[in-house]
Motif scaffolding. Structure first.
Motif, mmCIF file in Angstrom:
data_model
loop_
_atom_site.group_PDB
_atom_site.id
_atom_site.type_symbol
_atom_site.label_atom_id
_atom_site.label_comp_id
_atom_site.label_asym_id
_atom_site.label_seq_id
_atom_site.Cartn_x
_atom_site.Cartn_y
_atom_site.Cartn_z
ATOM 1 N N ASN A 4 41.262 35.300 37.251
ATOM 2 C CA ASN A 4 41.959 35.207 38.771
ATOM 3 C C ASN A 4 41.107 35.765 39.848
ATOM 4 O O ASN A 4 40.849 35.037 40.556
ATOM 5 C CB ASN A 4 43.351 35.749 38.829
ATOM 6 N N ALA A 5 40.531 36.609 39.685
ATOM 7 C CA ALA A 5 39.536 37.409 40.801
ATOM 8 C C ALA A 5 38.486 36.400 40.855
ATOM 9 O O ALA A 5 38.140 36.230 41.951
ATOM 10 C CB ALA A 5 39.261 38.942 40.341
ATOM 11 N N TYR A 6 37.870 36.034 39.883
ATOM 12 C CA TYR A 6 36.642 35.140 39.772
ATOM 13 C C TYR A 6 37.045 34.096 40.266
ATOM 14 O O TYR A 6 36.155 33.429 41.386
ATOM 15 C CB TYR A 6 36.376 34.894 38.323
ATOM 16 N N LEU A 7 38.069 33.414 40.109
ATOM 17 C CA LEU A 7 38.415 31.907 40.672
ATOM 18 C C LEU A 7 38.813 32.187 42.262
ATOM 19 O O LEU A 7 38.385 31.213 43.108
ATOM 20 C CB LEU A 7 39.933 31.536 40.002
ATOM 21 N N THR A 8 39.355 33.225 42.615
ATOM 22 C CA THR A 8 39.582 33.495 44.004
ATOM 23 C C THR A 8 38.308 33.614 44.854
ATOM 24 O O THR A 8 38.107 33.119 45.717
ATOM 25 C CB THR A 8 40.538 34.863 44.177
ATOM 26 N N LEU A 9 37.310 34.231 44.153
ATOM 27 C CA LEU A 9 36.068 34.561 44.841
ATOM 28 C C LEU A 9 35.243 33.351 44.752
ATOM 29 O O LEU A 9 34.536 33.242 45.832
ATOM 30 C CB LEU A 9 35.243 35.812 44.182
ATOM 31 N N VAL A 10 35.409 32.803 43.879
ATOM 32 C CA VAL A 10 34.455 31.073 43.847
ATOM 33 C C VAL A 10 35.089 30.323 45.242
ATOM 34 O O VAL A 10 34.366 29.773 45.795
ATOM 35 C CB VAL A 10 34.599 30.495 42.481
ATOM 36 N N SER A 11 36.334 30.302 44.942
ATOM 37 C CA SER A 11 37.172 29.533 46.066
ATOM 38 C C SER A 11 36.810 29.893 47.553
ATOM 39 O O SER A 11 36.054 29.109 48.537
ATOM 40 C CB SER A 11 38.540 29.575 45.938
ATOM 41 N N LEU A 12 36.565 31.331 47.667
ATOM 42 C CA LEU A 12 36.194 31.917 48.880
ATOM 43 C C LEU A 12 34.787 31.665 49.218
ATOM 44 O O LEU A 12 34.344 31.267 50.457
ATOM 45 C CB LEU A 12 36.568 33.463 48.960
ATOM 46 N N ALA A 13 33.921 31.775 48.250
ATOM 47 C CA ALA A 13 32.584 31.501 48.531
ATOM 48 C C ALA A 13 32.256 30.234 48.818
ATOM 49 O O ALA A 13 31.310 29.758 49.923
ATOM 50 C CB ALA A 13 31.759 31.911 47.314
ATOM 51 N N GLU A 14 33.016 29.153 48.275
ATOM 52 C CA GLU A 14 32.847 27.691 48.764
ATOM 53 C C GLU A 14 33.187 27.407 50.103
ATOM 54 O O GLU A 14 32.540 26.611 50.723
ATOM 55 C CB GLU A 14 33.463 26.906 47.733
ATOM 56 N N GLU A 15 34.319 28.109 50.411
ATOM 57 C CA GLU A 15 34.856 28.062 51.809
ATOM 58 C C GLU A 15 33.723 28.302 52.938
ATOM 59 O O GLU A 15 33.498 27.674 53.792
ATOM 60 C CB GLU A 15 36.130 28.960 52.213
#
Length: 81
Positions: free
Chosen positions: A8-19
């Motif tokens: 879940n932390a990975y998915l959150t960080l990937v989304s934030l990085a893409e943003e």
């Protein structure tokens, strides 16, 4: 009860990085920080770590003058595959 889940932390960080990457103008520094945090999570999938190193290396090649650090990340991506 909240329990830590690296996926879940990975998915959150990937989304934030893409943003950060897709902002106008892109915020590459924060994008790279999010991707670096993914590496520090120690997600138990070598393919994710390799992809993350590849993303960091590509961003550094495109948006910075730090070719040595970009090279380190790209070499690490290749070694993990």
């Amino acid at each position: 009860m909240n329990s830590y889940n690296p996926e879940n932390a990975y998915l959150t960080l990937v989304s934030l990085a893409e943003e950060f990457r897709t902002q106008k103008p892109p915020d590459i520094r924060n994008c790279v920080q999010c991707l670096t945090a993914i590496i520090n999570l120690r997600v138990p999938y070598p393919a994710i770590e390799a992809k993350t190193h590849l993303q960091i290396g590509s961003l550094l090649l495109e948006h910075s003058n730090n070719l040595e650090l970009a090279k380190v990340h790209l070499k690490k991506a290749v070694s993990l595959l």
